[in-house]
Design an enzyme around this catalytic site. Structure first.
Site, mmCIF file in Angstrom:
data_model
loop_
_atom_site.group_PDB
_atom_site.id
_atom_site.type_symbol
_atom_site.label_atom_id
_atom_site.label_comp_id
_atom_site.label_asym_id
_atom_site.label_seq_id
_atom_site.Cartn_x
_atom_site.Cartn_y
_atom_site.Cartn_z
ATOM 1 N N LYS A 75 0.810 -1.219 0.000
ATOM 2 C CA LYS A 75 0.000 0.000 0.000
ATOM 3 C C LYS A 75 0.847 1.276 0.000
ATOM 4 O O LYS A 75 0.416 2.314 -0.470
ATOM 5 C CB LYS A 75 -0.941 0.018 1.210
ATOM 6 C CG LYS A 75 -2.153 -0.890 1.078
ATOM 7 C CD LYS A 75 -3.031 -0.754 2.313
ATOM 8 C CE LYS A 75 -4.395 -1.378 2.106
ATOM 9 N NZ LYS A 75 -5.302 -1.116 3.225
ATOM 10 N N ASP A 111 -10.451 3.094 2.118
ATOM 11 C CA ASP A 111 -10.662 2.575 3.482
ATOM 12 C C ASP A 111 -11.258 3.667 4.371
ATOM 13 O O ASP A 111 -12.150 3.394 5.184
ATOM 14 C CB ASP A 111 -9.334 2.112 4.100
ATOM 15 C CG ASP A 111 -8.883 0.758 3.557
ATOM 16 O OD1 ASP A 111 -9.743 -0.039 3.147
ATOM 17 O OD2 ASP A 111 -7.657 0.519 3.534
ATOM 18 N N GLY A 136 -4.910 0.784 18.483
ATOM 19 C CA GLY A 136 -3.990 0.365 17.423
ATOM 20 C C GLY A 136 -3.463 1.565 16.685
ATOM 21 O O GLY A 136 -4.102 2.637 16.660
HETATM 22 P P1 NAP Z 1 -1.107 -3.652 11.244
HETATM 23 O O1 NAP Z 1 -0.613 -2.554 10.372
HETATM 24 O O2 NAP Z 1 -0.306 -4.898 11.414
HETATM 25 O O3 NAP Z 1 -1.396 -3.003 12.690
HETATM 26 C C1 NAP Z 1 -1.895 -3.773 13.737
HETATM 27 C C2 NAP Z 1 -1.933 -2.930 15.006
HETATM 28 O O4 NAP Z 1 -2.548 -3.740 16.030
HETATM 29 C C3 NAP Z 1 -0.576 -2.522 15.564
HETATM 30 O O5 NAP Z 1 -0.710 -1.270 16.179
HETATM 31 C C4 NAP Z 1 -0.320 -3.622 16.611
HETATM 32 O O6 NAP Z 1 0.586 -3.256 17.609
HETATM 33 C C5 NAP Z 1 -1.710 -3.752 17.180
HETATM 34 N N1 NAP Z 1 -1.969 -4.997 17.902
HETATM 35 C C6 NAP Z 1 -1.938 -6.257 17.418
HETATM 36 N N2 NAP Z 1 -2.305 -7.128 18.392
HETATM 37 C C7 NAP Z 1 -2.599 -6.376 19.499
HETATM 38 C C8 NAP Z 1 -3.047 -6.690 20.812
HETATM 39 N N3 NAP Z 1 -3.265 -7.959 21.193
HETATM 40 N N4 NAP Z 1 -3.237 -5.688 21.695
HETATM 41 C C9 NAP Z 1 -3.022 -4.397 21.334
HETATM 42 N N5 NAP Z 1 -2.578 -4.037 20.097
HETATM 43 C C10 NAP Z 1 -2.372 -5.024 19.190
HETATM 44 O O7 NAP Z 1 -2.539 -4.191 10.743
HETATM 45 P P2 NAP Z 1 -3.660 -3.339 9.983
HETATM 46 O O8 NAP Z 1 -3.480 -3.454 8.528
HETATM 47 O O9 NAP Z 1 -3.687 -1.993 10.607
HETATM 48 O O10 NAP Z 1 -4.994 -4.170 10.342
HETATM 49 C C11 NAP Z 1 -5.534 -4.180 11.661
HETATM 50 C C12 NAP Z 1 -6.849 -4.949 11.668
HETATM 51 O O11 NAP Z 1 -7.824 -4.254 10.920
HETATM 52 C C13 NAP Z 1 -6.771 -6.353 11.051
HETATM 53 O O12 NAP Z 1 -7.532 -7.242 11.825
HETATM 54 C C14 NAP Z 1 -7.394 -6.178 9.695
HETATM 55 O O13 NAP Z 1 -8.008 -7.370 9.196
HETATM 56 C C15 NAP Z 1 -8.452 -5.133 10.006
HETATM 57 N N6 NAP Z 1 -8.845 -4.358 8.830
HETATM 58 C C16 NAP Z 1 -10.165 -4.387 8.482
HETATM 59 C C17 NAP Z 1 -10.581 -3.637 7.408
HETATM 60 C C18 NAP Z 1 -12.031 -3.672 7.028
HETATM 61 O O14 NAP Z 1 -12.355 -3.292 5.885
HETATM 62 N N7 NAP Z 1 -12.913 -4.079 7.914
HETATM 63 C C19 NAP Z 1 -9.676 -2.869 6.654
HETATM 64 C C20 NAP Z 1 -8.326 -2.841 7.050
HETATM 65 C C21 NAP Z 1 -7.932 -3.614 8.143
HETATM 66 P P3 NAP Z 1 2.124 -3.763 17.520
HETATM 67 O O15 NAP Z 1 2.726 -3.032 16.357
HETATM 68 O O16 NAP Z 1 2.660 -3.384 18.836
HETATM 69 O O17 NAP Z 1 2.069 -5.250 17.284
#
Ligand code: NAP
Length: 290
Positions: A75, A111, A136
């Site tokens: 991205k 998004d 997050g």
């Molecule tokens: P990402 O860039 O990997 O970021 C994940 C974030 O979550 C980081 O800040 C990480 O912290 C934190 N995290 C992970 N496990 C945690 C926990 N147990 N407790 C507290 N913080 C935690 O991932 P992303 O792309 O942002 O995606 C995040 C979520 O959103 C995913 O589940 C994804 O499927 C969902 N999503 C959904 C949509 C939709 O259309 N509904 C769109 C985009 C994303 P650390 O860096 O410290 O690990």
């Protein structure tokens, strides 16, 4: 869009095995009676990435491909390869949709508006912006924080590594109206207990996403704000541990499937100029997730 030319759409990312985008976009094409395809282009982030990306973008520019989605981990990587970006994509620093205007390649991010649209659908009572807490500080959080701040929300960003939240708050150019602001806090019980009246809690962490279906990002021992609606970006499973926690506290809660559908619908509309058939798109993924 004119004529019955076969539309060629697709997705760049890696890995792509579990992507729901082909279902969503094929459902849209079929519902509108449009001939076309939605291809997966899995590009591993290795030394062949630059030429492979370049070739796909050249095909889009020549009109052999009509539209591309981009997902993790590319991205950000596509940004410098495009001719222009929308203000949202530029501010978020990530592109999830590429379209062609004349022969120019435009990067967009659906998004952020997809999240806002589904938030309004799920919680019509939240018409007026207020105080939000986003859990997050990764890629999805950037889009959500941008969307909320641009809509006038006051946003707290809670991350277990506070420096990640601080970097997000400092780096995001939201164009937000005066009075709205971004604040970073550590994701622990003491910090969230000290927050003023939170009207909206958003989970933008991956905690709770299958196979970690019991994961819950909310700090142990902390109470949810009594007036908060809870939106969880996780869509698989459709009901997360955080949503169950909200329901147990008598709070309204929604999962992320609607955002997934909405970001796809908006991308489809950017590419085709047609109104996306949202109910057919919903149905295509609703049936799929157990
Ligand atoms: P990402 O860039 O990997 O970021 C994940 C974030 O979550 C980081 O800040 C990480 O912290 C934190 N995290 C992970 N496990 C945690 C926990 N147990 N407790 C507290 N913080 C935690 O991932 P992303 O792309 O942002 O995606 C995040 C979520 O959103 C995913 O589940 C994804 O499927 C969902 N999503 C959904 C949509 C939709 O259309 N509904 C769109 C985009 C994303 P650390 O860096 O410290 O690990």
């Amino acid at each position: 869009m004119t004529g019955a030319a076969r539309l060629s759409l697709g997705l760049i990312g890696y890995p792509l095995g579990h992507s729901l985008s082909p279902r969503l976009h094929m459902a849209a094409l079929q519902a509108l009676g449009l001939p076309g395809e939605y291809c997966l282009y899995p590009l591993p982030p290795d030394e062949n990435l630059a030429p492979a990306l370049g070739e796909l973008l050249a095909r889009l520019r020549r009109g052999e491909i009509d539209g591309l989605n981009v997902t993790i981990p590319h991205k950000q990587a596509v940004l410098p390869l495009l001719d222009e970006c929308t203000p949202a994509a530029r501010a978020i620093g990530a592109v999830n949709t590429i379209l062609r205007r004349d022969s120019r390649l435009v990067g967009d991010n659906t998004d952020a508006p997809g999240f806002l649209a589904d938030l309004r659908r799920a919680f019509p009572a939240l018409a007026e912006p207020g105080m939000a807490l986003v859990l997050g500080a990764g890629g999805a959080a950037r889009a959500v924080v941008y969307a909320l701040a641009s809509a006038g929300w006051h946003v707290y960003i809670g991350a277990r590594r506070i420096e990640q939240a601080q970097a997000l708050a400092a780096g995001l150019q939201t164009g937000a109206p005066a009075g709205s602001g971004l604040h970073a806090l550590a994701l622990d019980a003491a910090a969230v207990a000290g927050l003023p009246d939170v009207r909206l809690l958003v989970n933008a962490t991956s905690a709770g996403m299958a196979p970690d279906s019991h994961g819950d990002p909310w700090p142990q021992g902390a109470a949810l704000s009594a007036r908060s609606a809870v939106y969880d970006l996780v869509y698989n499973p459709p009901e997360t541990a955080l949503m169950r926690r909200a329901a147990a506290a008598g709070l309204p809660a929604a999962g992320g499937l609607g955002m997934l559908v909405e970001q796809a619908a908006l991308a489809f509309e950017r590419w085709t100029g047609l109104a996306a058939p949202r109910s057919a798109m919903w149905q295509s993924v609703d049936e799929y997730i157990p």
